[in-house]
Design an enzyme around this catalytic site. Sequence first.
Site, PDB file in Angstrom:
ATOM      1  N   ARG A 104       0.882  -1.177   0.000  1.00 18.39           N
ATOM      2  CA  ARG A 104       0.000   0.000   0.000  1.00 18.39           C
ATOM      3  C   ARG A 104       0.916   1.223   0.000  1.00 18.39           C
ATOM      4  O   ARG A 104       1.710   1.421   0.920  1.00 18.39           O
ATOM      5  CB  ARG A 104      -0.911   0.010   1.232  1.00 18.39           C
ATOM      6  CG  ARG A 104      -1.624   1.337   1.400  1.00 18.39           C
ATOM      7  CD  ARG A 104      -2.733   1.307   2.420  1.00 18.39           C
ATOM      8  NE  ARG A 104      -3.883   0.612   1.893  1.00 18.39           N
ATOM      9  CZ  ARG A 104      -5.116   0.728   2.402  1.00 18.39           C
ATOM     10  NH1 ARG A 104      -5.343   1.504   3.438  1.00 18.39           N
ATOM     11  NH2 ARG A 104      -6.126   0.075   1.863  1.00 18.39           N
ATOM     12  N   HIS A 131      -7.351   0.703  -6.418  1.00 19.70           N
ATOM     13  CA  HIS A 131      -7.539  -0.131  -5.218  1.00 19.70           C
ATOM     14  C   HIS A 131      -8.250  -1.424  -5.658  1.00 19.70           C
ATOM     15  O   HIS A 131      -9.403  -1.672  -5.304  1.00 19.70           O
ATOM     16  CB  HIS A 131      -8.376   0.636  -4.191  1.00 19.70           C
ATOM     17  CG  HIS A 131      -8.381   0.034  -2.815  1.00 19.70           C
ATOM     18  ND1 HIS A 131      -7.575  -1.036  -2.454  1.00 19.70           N
ATOM     19  CD2 HIS A 131      -9.096   0.353  -1.701  1.00 19.70           C
ATOM     20  CE1 HIS A 131      -7.809  -1.327  -1.188  1.00 19.70           C
ATOM     21  NE2 HIS A 131      -8.717  -0.513  -0.707  1.00 19.70           N
ATOM     22  N   GLN A 134     -10.222  -4.005  -3.249  1.00 14.70           N
ATOM     23  CA  GLN A 134     -11.554  -3.609  -2.784  1.00 14.70           C
ATOM     24  C   GLN A 134     -12.624  -4.002  -3.797  1.00 14.70           C
ATOM     25  O   GLN A 134     -13.734  -4.388  -3.435  1.00 14.70           O
ATOM     26  CB  GLN A 134     -11.592  -2.095  -2.539  1.00 14.70           C
ATOM     27  CG  GLN A 134     -12.906  -1.605  -1.979  1.00 14.70           C
ATOM     28  CD  GLN A 134     -13.165  -2.072  -0.552  1.00 14.70           C
ATOM     29  OE1 GLN A 134     -12.311  -1.927   0.299  1.00 14.70           O
ATOM     30  NE2 GLN A 134     -14.331  -2.644  -0.299  1.00 14.70           N
ATOM     31  N   ASP A 219     -17.107   7.210  -1.771  1.00 10.59           N
ATOM     32  CA  ASP A 219     -15.868   7.102  -0.996  1.00 10.59           C
ATOM     33  C   ASP A 219     -15.615   8.486  -0.408  1.00 10.59           C
ATOM     34  O   ASP A 219     -16.290   9.463  -0.779  1.00 10.59           O
ATOM     35  CB  ASP A 219     -14.728   6.651  -1.943  1.00 10.59           C
ATOM     36  CG  ASP A 219     -13.422   6.360  -1.222  1.00 10.59           C
ATOM     37  OD1 ASP A 219     -13.428   6.248   0.021  1.00 10.59           O
ATOM     38  OD2 ASP A 219     -12.379   6.246  -1.905  1.00 10.59           O
ATOM     39  N   CYS A 259     -16.288   1.650   0.547  1.00  9.45           N
ATOM     40  CA  CYS A 259     -15.139   0.817   0.934  1.00  9.45           C
ATOM     41  C   CYS A 259     -14.749   1.002   2.394  1.00  9.45           C
ATOM     42  O   CYS A 259     -14.089   0.143   2.965  1.00  9.45           O
ATOM     43  CB  CYS A 259     -13.950   1.106   0.022  1.00  9.45           C
ATOM     44  SG  CYS A 259     -13.322   2.800   0.134  1.00  9.45           S
ATOM     45  N   ARG A 287     -13.532  -8.523   2.190  1.00 10.79           N
ATOM     46  CA  ARG A 287     -12.103  -8.303   1.911  1.00 10.79           C
ATOM     47  C   ARG A 287     -11.316  -9.552   2.308  1.00 10.79           C
ATOM     48  O   ARG A 287     -10.388  -9.967   1.616  1.00 10.79           O
ATOM     49  CB  ARG A 287     -11.585  -7.081   2.696  1.00 10.79           C
ATOM     50  CG  ARG A 287     -12.162  -5.744   2.254  1.00 10.79           C
ATOM     51  CD  ARG A 287     -11.697  -5.358   0.871  1.00 10.79           C
ATOM     52  NE  ARG A 287     -10.251  -5.313   0.750  1.00 10.79           N
ATOM     53  CZ  ARG A 287      -9.487  -4.290   1.126  1.00 10.79           C
ATOM     54  NH1 ARG A 287     -10.034  -3.197   1.612  1.00 10.79           N
ATOM     55  NH2 ARG A 287      -8.167  -4.332   0.981  1.00 10.79           N
TER      56      ARG A 287
HETATM   57  N1  NVA Z   1      -9.851   6.740  -1.512  1.00 12.53           N
HETATM   58  C1  NVA Z   1      -9.499   6.335  -0.169  1.00 12.53           C
HETATM   59  C2  NVA Z   1      -9.743   4.873   0.006  1.00 12.53           C
HETATM   60  C3  NVA Z   1      -9.417   4.352   1.388  1.00 12.53           C
HETATM   61  C4  NVA Z   1      -9.625   2.864   1.525  1.00 12.53           C
HETATM   62  C5  NVA Z   1      -8.041   6.684   0.091  1.00 12.53           C
HETATM   63  O1  NVA Z   1      -7.214   6.478  -0.807  1.00 12.53           O
HETATM   64  O2  NVA Z   1      -7.737   7.172   1.165  1.00 12.53           O
HETATM   65  N1   CP Z   2     -11.238  -0.065   2.471  1.00 11.15           N
HETATM   66  C1   CP Z   2      -9.980  -0.127   2.899  1.00 11.15           C
HETATM   67  O1   CP Z   2      -9.035  -0.374   2.143  1.00 11.15           O
HETATM   68  O2   CP Z   2      -9.833   0.117   4.238  1.00 11.15           O
HETATM   69  P1   CP Z   2      -8.484   0.314   5.034  1.00 11.15           P
HETATM   70  O3   CP Z   2      -7.901   1.653   4.625  1.00 11.15           O
HETATM   71  O4   CP Z   2      -8.904   0.314   6.486  1.00 11.15           O
HETATM   72  O5   CP Z   2      -7.541  -0.807   4.725  1.00 11.15           O
END
Ligand code: NVA
Ligand code: CP
Length: 304
Positions: A104, A131, A134, A219, A259, A287
Amino acid sequence: MAARHFLTLNDLSSDELESLVDHGTKLRNDWRQGVVRETLKNRVLAMIFEKSSTRTRVSFEAGMTQLGGAALFLSPRDTQLGRGEPIEDSAIVISSMVDAVMIRTFSHDTVDAFAAASRVPVINALTDDFHPCQLLADMQTYREHRGSIRGGTVAWVGDGNNMCQSYINAATQFGFNLRVACPEGYEPDSELLKTHQDRVSVVHDPAEAARGADLLVTDVWASMGQEDEQKARQRVFQNYQINPSLMKLADKDALFMHCLPAHRGEEISADMMEHPRSVVWDEAENRLHAQKALLEFLILNRLD
Ligand code: NVA
Ligand code: CP
């Protein structure tokens, strides 16, 4: 044989993705009945997190343990990655010791560079651009509640961000039409839109996107890394909220997904998580199951 990676949904064929989603449901059903499955015994997943996470970390770590393997949590604070060791060097070393790597991070180029130097499968666990994990959970959740989404319509309401862009890839791979409703200037990448123009349209009115849709998704307005823009985005996005009135415009059986984490009072109204057609908790749990299916597919090349 070169390792298969999962950096975007396009790394798998449409058939493979459909089978993966089916397998995720089988793993969920077995797990709920207490079936012990040790397909990844003695296998190790390295998990590199350069951004925060709850669901992704818990699901990958629990998933590896439940399949008989183990997972290592690596943060840049405690590894040489945070002190500037080149990503390619890190990839060569880490992939010489484990069976798969999950990352990540911010720039999508980082996962591309890591994968290019890795001997083992690399999974994108969220970048600024995509992502895909997800989406496996979202597609599995939709199918478990409503059957195949092929031929259906999804409305995305909000930022043209990493989740939205994975929905764009999913539209082609899973065969649905996607209507993105976002403020001007917050559209998804124009090249990506062009590639998927048969399936995806962009509008600026949430009602136009939601009308008759089978699934409404949103989101956060400001993603990780955009904390400085939070205030400005609250103003720009104030009309981009999923709430019960917007749900009324959708198909009567339409589902709601997010998500998570969610901001009640911003991208969703305070009551949306508990809306009768909200499936956010199943989506979060999936997930775990979807990624167990993905780990088996990438590490063992099996989908049964
Ligand atoms: N768009 C959000 C998704 C978090 C799971 C982010 O990148 O922070
Ligand atoms: N939806 C998701 O990826 O959540 P986290 O940021 O908690 O991993």
